[in-house]
Design a protein around this motif. Structure first.
Motif, short mmCIF file in Angstrom:
data_model
loop_
_atom_site.label_atom_id
_atom_site.label_comp_id
_atom_site.label_asym_id
_atom_site.label_seq_id
_atom_site.Cartn_x
_atom_site.Cartn_y
_atom_site.Cartn_z
N ARG A 13 -1.22 -2.55 11.51
CA ARG A 13 -0.39 -3.52 10.76
C ARG A 13 0.17 -2.89 9.48
N ILE A 14 -0.66 -2.13 8.78
CA ILE A 14 -0.22 -1.49 7.55
C ILE A 14 0.86 -0.45 7.86
N LEU A 15 0.64 0.34 8.91
CA LEU A 15 1.66 1.31 9.30
C LEU A 15 2.97 0.63 9.66
N ALA A 16 2.89 -0.45 10.43
CA ALA A 16 4.10 -1.16 10.86
C ALA A 16 4.85 -1.75 9.66
N GLN A 17 4.12 -2.25 8.69
CA GLN A 17 4.76 -2.80 7.49
C GLN A 17 5.47 -1.71 6.71
N SER A 18 4.87 -0.54 6.67
CA SER A 18 5.42 0.56 5.88
C SER A 18 6.50 1.34 6.63
N LEU A 19 6.26 1.61 7.91
CA LEU A 19 7.14 2.47 8.68
C LEU A 19 8.09 1.72 9.61
N ILE A 22 8.92 1.08 15.39
CA ILE A 22 9.27 2.29 16.15
C ILE A 22 8.64 3.53 15.53
N GLU A 23 8.74 3.67 14.21
CA GLU A 23 8.15 4.84 13.55
C GLU A 23 6.62 4.82 13.65
N THR A 24 6.04 3.63 13.67
CA THR A 24 4.59 3.52 13.85
C THR A 24 4.20 4.05 15.22
N GLU A 25 4.95 3.67 16.25
CA GLU A 25 4.69 4.17 17.60
C GLU A 25 4.83 5.70 17.65
N ARG A 26 5.85 6.22 16.98
CA ARG A 26 6.04 7.67 16.93
C ARG A 26 4.86 8.35 16.25
N PHE A 27 4.40 7.77 15.13
CA PHE A 27 3.27 8.33 14.40
C PHE A 27 2.02 8.37 15.27
N ILE A 28 1.73 7.27 15.94
CA ILE A 28 0.54 7.21 16.79
C ILE A 28 0.65 8.23 17.92
N ALA A 29 1.83 8.36 18.52
CA ALA A 29 2.03 9.35 19.58
C ALA A 29 1.80 10.77 19.06
N LEU A 30 2.29 11.05 17.85
CA LEU A 30 2.09 12.38 17.26
C LEU A 30 0.61 12.67 17.04
#
Length: 64
Positions: A13-19, A22-30
């Motif tokens: 949730r924090i990542l999604a609010q900040s990023l 789509i960017e959260t999904e990219r971050f998790i994939a990385l």
């Protein structure tokens, strides 16, 4: 202390609010794709800053 499931949910949730979603999904994939040693990364993270500089950064983030 919160459960592992709660921690993961809160983190996403924090990542999604900040990023954004789509960017959260990219971050998790990385993170899943690349080997990453958090402990090693963290140990050298603030080597170039004094305690006062770290404190100042933390206080400014808290005030946002």
């Amino acid at each position: 202390m919160i459960t592992d499931a709660e921690l993961k949910l809160k983190g996403v949730r924090i990542l999604a609010q900040s990023l954004g979603e789509i960017e959260t999904e990219r971050f998790i994939a990385l993170i899943q794709r690349e080997p990453f040693d958090y402990t090693q990364w963290r140990q050298g993270r603030w080597d170039d800053l004094s305690i006062e500089e770290i404190s100042s950064k933390a206080m400014s983030l808290r005030d946002k």
